[in-house]
Design a protein around this motif. Structure first.
Motif, short mmCIF file in Angstrom:
data_model
loop_
_atom_site.label_atom_id
_atom_site.label_comp_id
_atom_site.label_asym_id
_atom_site.label_seq_id
_atom_site.Cartn_x
_atom_site.Cartn_y
_atom_site.Cartn_z
N SER A 41 -20.39 8.52 -19.88
CA SER A 41 -19.92 8.33 -21.26
C SER A 41 -19.16 7.01 -21.36
O SER A 41 -17.95 6.99 -21.48
CB SER A 41 -19.03 9.50 -21.68
OG SER A 41 -19.74 10.70 -21.63
N THR A 42 -19.89 5.91 -21.31
CA THR A 42 -19.24 4.60 -21.35
C THR A 42 -19.60 3.79 -22.59
O THR A 42 -19.07 2.71 -22.78
CB THR A 42 -19.61 3.77 -20.10
OG1 THR A 42 -21.03 3.66 -20.03
CG2 THR A 42 -19.05 4.40 -18.83
N TYR A 43 -20.47 4.31 -23.42
CA TYR A 43 -20.95 3.53 -24.56
C TYR A 43 -19.81 3.10 -25.48
O TYR A 43 -19.70 1.92 -25.85
CB TYR A 43 -22.00 4.30 -25.36
CG TYR A 43 -22.38 3.61 -26.64
CD1 TYR A 43 -23.09 2.41 -26.62
CD2 TYR A 43 -22.01 4.13 -27.88
CE1 TYR A 43 -23.43 1.75 -27.79
CE2 TYR A 43 -22.34 3.47 -29.05
CZ TYR A 43 -23.04 2.29 -29.01
OH TYR A 43 -23.37 1.64 -30.16
N TYR A 44 -18.96 4.02 -25.86
CA TYR A 44 -17.88 3.71 -26.80
C TYR A 44 -16.97 2.61 -26.23
O TYR A 44 -16.65 1.64 -26.92
CB TYR A 44 -17.07 4.97 -27.12
CG TYR A 44 -15.96 4.73 -28.11
CD1 TYR A 44 -16.23 4.64 -29.47
CD2 TYR A 44 -14.65 4.59 -27.69
CE1 TYR A 44 -15.22 4.41 -30.39
CE2 TYR A 44 -13.63 4.36 -28.61
CZ TYR A 44 -13.92 4.27 -29.95
OH TYR A 44 -12.92 4.04 -30.85
N LEU A 124 -28.49 13.04 -33.57
CA LEU A 124 -28.37 14.50 -33.57
C LEU A 124 -28.43 15.05 -32.14
O LEU A 124 -27.59 15.87 -31.75
CB LEU A 124 -29.46 15.14 -34.43
CG LEU A 124 -29.45 16.66 -34.47
CD1 LEU A 124 -28.11 17.18 -35.00
CD2 LEU A 124 -30.60 17.17 -35.31
N GLN A 125 -29.39 14.58 -31.36
CA GLN A 125 -29.51 15.05 -29.98
C GLN A 125 -28.27 14.68 -29.17
O GLN A 125 -27.77 15.47 -28.37
CB GLN A 125 -30.76 14.48 -29.30
CG GLN A 125 -32.05 14.98 -29.88
CD GLN A 125 -32.55 14.13 -31.04
OE1 GLN A 125 -31.80 13.36 -31.65
NE2 GLN A 125 -33.80 14.29 -31.39
N ARG A 126 -27.75 13.49 -29.38
CA ARG A 126 -26.56 13.06 -28.64
C ARG A 126 -25.33 13.86 -29.07
O ARG A 126 -24.51 14.22 -28.23
CB ARG A 126 -26.33 11.56 -28.84
CG ARG A 126 -27.45 10.73 -28.18
CD ARG A 126 -27.20 9.26 -28.22
NE ARG A 126 -25.96 8.85 -27.60
CZ ARG A 126 -25.72 8.81 -26.29
NH1 ARG A 126 -26.66 9.19 -25.46
NH2 ARG A 126 -24.57 8.41 -25.82
N LYS A 127 -25.22 14.17 -30.37
CA LYS A 127 -24.11 15.00 -30.82
C LYS A 127 -24.15 16.37 -30.17
O LYS A 127 -23.12 16.87 -29.69
CB LYS A 127 -24.15 15.16 -32.35
CG LYS A 127 -23.72 13.95 -33.11
CD LYS A 127 -23.83 14.19 -34.61
CE LYS A 127 -23.59 12.94 -35.41
NZ LYS A 127 -23.71 13.17 -36.85
N VAL A 128 -25.32 16.97 -30.13
CA VAL A 128 -25.47 18.28 -29.50
C VAL A 128 -25.09 18.19 -28.02
O VAL A 128 -24.34 19.04 -27.50
CB VAL A 128 -26.91 18.82 -29.67
CG1 VAL A 128 -27.15 20.04 -28.80
CG2 VAL A 128 -27.18 19.13 -31.13
N PHE A 129 -25.56 17.17 -27.33
CA PHE A 129 -25.26 16.98 -25.92
C PHE A 129 -23.76 16.82 -25.70
O PHE A 129 -23.17 17.48 -24.83
CB PHE A 129 -26.01 15.76 -25.37
CG PHE A 129 -25.61 15.37 -23.98
CD1 PHE A 129 -26.09 16.08 -22.89
CD2 PHE A 129 -24.76 14.30 -23.77
CE1 PHE A 129 -25.71 15.73 -21.60
CE2 PHE A 129 -24.38 13.94 -22.48
CZ PHE A 129 -24.86 14.66 -21.40
N ASP A 160 -18.00 7.86 -32.14
CA ASP A 160 -18.93 6.77 -32.36
C ASP A 160 -20.19 7.24 -33.07
O ASP A 160 -20.89 6.45 -33.68
CB ASP A 160 -19.28 6.11 -31.02
CG ASP A 160 -19.59 4.64 -31.18
OD1 ASP A 160 -18.89 3.96 -31.95
OD2 ASP A 160 -20.55 4.18 -30.55
N LEU A 161 -20.48 8.53 -32.98
CA LEU A 161 -21.64 9.11 -33.66
C LEU A 161 -21.25 9.71 -35.02
O LEU A 161 -22.05 10.38 -35.66
CB LEU A 161 -22.28 10.19 -32.78
CG LEU A 161 -22.94 9.67 -31.51
CD1 LEU A 161 -23.28 10.83 -30.59
CD2 LEU A 161 -24.19 8.88 -31.85
N GLY A 162 -20.01 9.47 -35.44
CA GLY A 162 -19.56 9.95 -36.75
C GLY A 162 -18.96 11.34 -36.74
O GLY A 162 -18.68 11.90 -37.80
N GLU A 163 -18.74 11.92 -35.57
CA GLU A 163 -18.15 13.24 -35.45
C GLU A 163 -16.65 13.10 -35.21
O GLU A 163 -16.23 12.50 -34.24
CB GLU A 163 -18.77 14.00 -34.27
CG GLU A 163 -20.18 14.45 -34.50
CD GLU A 163 -20.29 15.56 -35.52
OE1 GLU A 163 -19.66 16.63 -35.34
OE2 GLU A 163 -20.99 15.35 -36.53
N LYS A 164 -15.87 13.67 -36.09
CA LYS A 164 -14.42 13.63 -35.96
C LYS A 164 -13.96 14.84 -35.15
O LYS A 164 -14.31 15.97 -35.47
CB LYS A 164 -13.77 13.64 -37.34
CG LYS A 164 -12.28 13.59 -37.33
CD LYS A 164 -11.79 12.19 -37.04
CE LYS A 164 -10.28 12.14 -37.21
NZ LYS A 164 -9.63 11.40 -36.19
#
Length: 177
Positions: A41-44, A124-129, A160-164
């Motif tokens: 998890s280094t993208y952000y 969506l797939q990344r949020k679920v993961f 970063d995917l819009g999930e607070k």
């Protein structure tokens, strides 16, 4: 133009872009101390560090699409900086990501867009993961600091995917894990 060994610059044009010598000689791993990889998890963090470098050195026009590099081919300084940015991207990503995005025809904007797309296009797939990782994360034998950092990285990825993710939920998950 400043010489490679000088600390100052003799540039007098207030409209000139960044000095290519300064950009070329910048040690990017000192400014972006993470390697972008699909497995961690280094993208952000990677994106945040690069965004700061782009702002600090006035390089946003190379990655935001506001300048078409086809019209800049005769501008040696601009093309030098663009090539340097591509090198920076390639040296701060995993070998697998490099193989995925490398192309001789790309400009810095294209490489930046490809890399960001790999981490945001399938949101969506990344949020679920990341939700699954976050709620299933356990401390096990790791220190509290290491466990906290793992949770924080997952929260950053979700943001970063819009999930607070609220501080209360983060703290609750920390205590439960």
């Amino acid at each position: 133009m400043a010489s490679p060994g000088s600390s100052g610059t003799t540039r007098t044009n207030p409209f000139a872009g960044p000095d290519p010598v300064i950009i070329r000689d910048l040690t990017i791993l000192g400014r972006v101390p993470v390697i972008l990889d699909h497995l961690t998890s280094t993208y952000y963090a990677w994106k945040t560090y690069f965004s700061l470098v782009f702002r600090e050195y006035n390089l946003r026009d190379h990655i935001d699409g506001s300048v078409d590099s086809r019209f800049m081919e005769d501008d040696e300084e601009w093309m030098t900086i663009d090539a340097t940015l591509i090198r920076w991207f390639y040296t701060t990503i995993s070998k697998d990501l490099f193989q995925t995005v490398v192309s001789a025809e790309n400009d810095a904007h294209a490489v930046w867009t490809k890399l960001n797309g790999l981490f945001t296009d399938n949101a969506l797939q990344r949020k679920v993961f990341f939700h699954s990782e976050f709620f299933g994360c356990q401390q096990h034998d790791s220190s509290v600091d290491d466990y906290w950092m793992r949770l924080k990285k997952l929260v950053d990825e979700l943001c970063d995917l819009g999930e607070k993710v609220s501080d209360e939920l983060l703290l609750s998950n920390l205590i439960a894990g």
